[in-house]
Design an enzyme around this catalytic site. Sequence first.
Site, PDB file in Angstrom:
ATOM      1  N   GLY A 118      93.296 -22.232  -1.515  1.00 51.14           N
ATOM      2  CA  GLY A 118      92.243 -23.096  -2.052  1.00 51.14           C
ATOM      3  C   GLY A 118      91.308 -22.345  -2.984  1.00 51.14           C
ATOM      4  NE  ARG A 144      96.111 -25.205   0.295  1.00 47.11           N
ATOM      5  CZ  ARG A 144      95.099 -24.459   0.718  1.00 47.11           C
ATOM      6  NH1 ARG A 144      95.332 -23.304   1.294  1.00 47.11           N
ATOM      7  NH2 ARG A 144      93.854 -24.866   0.571  1.00 47.11           N
ATOM      8  CG  ASP A 168      93.253 -16.295   7.834  1.00 48.86           C
ATOM      9  OD1 ASP A 168      93.422 -17.109   6.913  1.00 48.86           O
ATOM     10  OD2 ASP A 168      93.183 -16.647   9.024  1.00 48.86           O
ATOM     11  CG  ASP A 169      97.668 -17.738   7.264  1.00 53.84           C
ATOM     12  OD1 ASP A 169      97.502 -16.969   8.234  1.00 53.84           O
ATOM     13  OD2 ASP A 169      97.730 -18.973   7.373  1.00 53.84           O
ATOM     14  CE  LYS A 196      91.197 -18.182  -1.037  1.00 56.47           C
ATOM     15  NZ  LYS A 196      92.218 -19.241  -1.052  1.00 56.47           N
ATOM     16  CB  THR A 197      88.699 -18.575   2.418  1.00 56.02           C
ATOM     17  OG1 THR A 197      88.573 -19.925   2.878  1.00 56.02           O
ATOM     18  CG2 THR A 197      88.250 -17.652   3.548  1.00 56.02           C
ATOM     19  CB  ILE A 198      84.793 -22.167   0.368  1.00 53.96           C
ATOM     20  CG1 ILE A 198      85.799 -23.193   0.892  1.00 53.96           C
ATOM     21  CG2 ILE A 198      84.849 -22.034  -1.135  1.00 53.96           C
ATOM     22  CD1 ILE A 198      85.386 -24.629   0.647  1.00 53.96           C
ATOM     23  CG  ASP A 199      87.732 -22.713   4.984  1.00 56.59           C
ATOM     24  OD1 ASP A 199      87.181 -23.412   4.109  1.00 56.59           O
ATOM     25  OD2 ASP A 199      88.838 -23.011   5.475  1.00 56.59           O
ATOM     26  CE1 TYR A 229      71.796 -47.724   4.251  1.00 52.20           C
ATOM     27  CE2 TYR A 229      70.788 -46.531   2.425  1.00 52.20           C
ATOM     28  CZ  TYR A 229      71.378 -47.681   2.925  1.00 52.20           C
ATOM     29  OH  TYR A 229      71.574 -48.755   2.122  1.00 52.20           O
ATOM     30  CG  MET A 280      86.457 -28.777   2.614  1.00 52.75           C
ATOM     31  SD  MET A 280      87.160 -28.020   1.152  1.00 52.75           S
ATOM     32  CE  MET A 280      88.270 -29.333   0.675  1.00 52.75           C
ATOM     33  N   GLY A 281      86.056 -26.691   5.684  1.00 49.33           N
ATOM     34  CA  GLY A 281      86.264 -25.565   6.579  1.00 49.33           C
ATOM     35  C   GLY A 281      87.396 -26.003   7.483  1.00 49.33           C
ATOM     36  NE  ARG A 282      94.453 -26.813   7.891  1.00 47.24           N
ATOM     37  CZ  ARG A 282      94.560 -27.295   9.096  1.00 47.24           C
ATOM     38  NH1 ARG A 282      93.858 -26.796  10.094  1.00 47.24           N
ATOM     39  NH2 ARG A 282      95.366 -28.308   9.346  1.00 47.24           N
ATOM     40  CE1 TYR A 304      90.186 -30.338  -2.121  1.00 47.96           C
ATOM     41  CE2 TYR A 304      89.253 -32.301  -1.099  1.00 47.96           C
ATOM     42  CZ  TYR A 304      90.243 -31.342  -1.172  1.00 47.96           C
ATOM     43  OH  TYR A 304      91.292 -31.375  -0.291  1.00 47.96           O
ATOM     44  NE  ARG A 323      88.804 -26.523  -2.854  1.00 48.00           N
ATOM     45  CZ  ARG A 323      90.066 -26.699  -2.507  1.00 48.00           C
ATOM     46  NH1 ARG A 323      90.474 -26.280  -1.325  1.00 48.00           N
ATOM     47  NH2 ARG A 323      90.914 -27.286  -3.313  1.00 48.00           N
TER      48      ARG A 323
HETATM   49  P1  FBP Z   1      91.730 -21.564   1.775  1.00 49.71           P
HETATM   50  O1  FBP Z   1      91.718 -21.235   3.229  1.00 49.71           O
HETATM   51  O2  FBP Z   1      93.046 -21.437   1.147  1.00 49.71           O
HETATM   52  O3  FBP Z   1      90.669 -20.785   1.043  1.00 49.71           O
HETATM   53  O4  FBP Z   1      91.309 -23.091   1.587  1.00 49.71           O
HETATM   54  C1  FBP Z   1      90.277 -23.641   2.299  1.00 49.71           C
HETATM   55  C2  FBP Z   1      90.114 -25.131   2.094  1.00 49.71           C
HETATM   56  O5  FBP Z   1      89.160 -25.385   1.086  1.00 49.71           O
HETATM   57  C3  FBP Z   1      89.712 -25.784   3.410  1.00 49.71           C
HETATM   58  O6  FBP Z   1      88.320 -25.759   3.563  1.00 49.71           O
HETATM   59  C4  FBP Z   1      90.315 -27.151   3.269  1.00 49.71           C
HETATM   60  O7  FBP Z   1      90.651 -27.696   4.534  1.00 49.71           O
HETATM   61  C5  FBP Z   1      91.567 -26.906   2.493  1.00 49.71           C
HETATM   62  O8  FBP Z   1      91.332 -25.756   1.714  1.00 49.71           O
HETATM   63  C6  FBP Z   1      91.938 -28.065   1.615  1.00 49.71           C
HETATM   64  O9  FBP Z   1      93.154 -27.777   1.022  1.00 49.71           O
HETATM   65  P2  FBP Z   1      93.709 -28.471  -0.284  1.00 49.71           P
HETATM   66  O10 FBP Z   1      93.039 -27.818  -1.454  1.00 49.71           O
HETATM   67  O11 FBP Z   1      95.160 -28.148  -0.263  1.00 49.71           O
HETATM   68  O12 FBP Z   1      93.378 -29.922  -0.220  1.00 49.71           O
END
Ligand code: FBP
Length: 549
Positions: A78, A142, A172-173, A199-202, A240, A247-249, A422, A425
């Site tokens: 991502g 990916r 990490d992967d 790298k990763t925003i997560d 409201y 985000m954050g898988r 998104y 990112r």
């Molecule tokens: P990475 O771990 O590859 O950096 O991606 C993180 C992420 O932005 C997650 O937060 C999110 O769940 C996922 O990618 C979304 O993936 P995609 O871009 O394939 O929709």
Amino acid sequence: MAISALQKERASYAPKLPKSLQGAVKVVNGAATQSIADQAEIKKLFPNTYGMPLISFEEGSTPKSFPALNVGVILSGGQAPGGHNVISGIFDGLKKLNPANKLYGFLGGPGGLVDHKYMELTASIIDEYRNTGGFDIIGSGRTKLEETAQYDKGVEICNKLGIKALVIIGGDDSNTNACVLAEYYIQNKTGIQVIGCPKTIDGDLKNEMIETSFGFDTACKVYSELIGNIQRDANSAKKYWHFIKLMGRSASHIGLECVLQTQANICIISEEVEQKKQTLDEVVTYIADIVAKRAANGENFGTALIPEGLIEFIPSLKVLISELNDTMAHNEAAFNALGSDAEKFKFIMTKLSKSSSDIFGSLPQNIQFQLLADRDPHGNVQVSKIETEKMLIDMVAEKLKVWKKEGKYNGKFSGQNHFFGYEGRCAAPSNFDADYCYSLGYTAAILIAEGKSGYMASVRNCKSPASQWIAGGVPVTMMMNMEKRHGHMKPVIQKALVTLDGKPFKFFASKREAWAIKTDYIYPGPIQYFGPSSVCDQPTKTLLLEQGA
Ligand code: FBP
């Protein structure tokens, strides 16, 4: 290409480098390392890259000369703000070491290496992308580098282009795979080095030596700005409840950082839900209770931050999702032949255990269908596509109806749902990410020139001004342990989830009751690229708390 006024000004921003990288560099080898666990197994799997020393760079007195070399760079996974600066850091670092050095970019992620899709990154191309967000300079993907046939295709193209080193920019992967590739290339005497960049925003690729993954800073600042704006709207209109999925898988670092920045009324932390073995109903009750308490004070509005990966951390839903993944994988042809969502639902219900089918049956229909949607290339649910925030709004509304009948609640509940992912990112990197990424890239170039392989570029002491950052390299094997992946034990970089005894969570836990009931919002405003350092160069609250600043 048309560019904005900000882009134009920002193009000339000179990222700050640690002092040790500003002139001649002295390489200092530290102590030998070992993996964080499972030392014997990992040593056996990585005979050449296990146990290597930590490396740090210090200011040197005499510049060294290096023979010219060609390097390839790959963006994996991502997007995360700052990727272009890693590449410009590699480029500038290489050119400083020897102006004849060349940088090639593999297109569309790791697949570009295997399919031999590449471009040379020249000075004019690099200049177009300095300090910009996105990964569009060469694209990302990916594809996993996991097969020896892929590694061999990599050797073919590297030999053709005279590439002596690859930099893999990923999570990490991807960095685990980079290390496997490094080991394979040494074992097979290919002469190709491999260096990783975090790298990763997560924010879940971090440890003692890697203080943060790049992109987390900018992405959290973008989301926090938006949350702050929403909070001001909520506090103005007072009608409201905004449920905001972030985000954050899997890890909840983004949610945690955003609540620290904005003091939202509610922030669910998946890791806590899992540790307390909470049910979905308990999560819903927790939220509804805060809604009711605020209503009792006449405040029928608020903000609730929901981590993207939540459903996979609720133990009963985790079991359900794993059964769904297995059933769909084992009955792929039969499942895909079914026409409608309703047919798929019926089919699946016959295959699930009693407890999972009860839970599945109790979920709102749109969530049931989303859980049956296409898996990612690894057979996992794509959590970014599950509308957890909508589901929670509906379930909280149902509970409040019941409480109203019972006389326990007397307010108005109107939910608005949002998903921020998104949006952040590809934002223009904050000063922190612009500097950090450039330093990581520059560090990678030096590690390459020094002949290192199987290392991740590391830049530490990030709570201090950039000039005091400590650059160097960490053997990737040091971050590894053995984990079960798809039924097999594999060496992997340990993912950093939110730790409940960590300082950022503890700080949040000490404040959350007050933030829930009082309206004590912080409005962070947009990222500032120019102005006082106290505004422009601040790292994340997570980093500051973790580093005890
Ligand atoms: P990475 O771990 O590859 O950096 O991606 C993180 C992420 O932005 C997650 O937060 C999110 O769940 C996922 O990618 C979304 O993936 P995609 O871009 O394939 O929709």
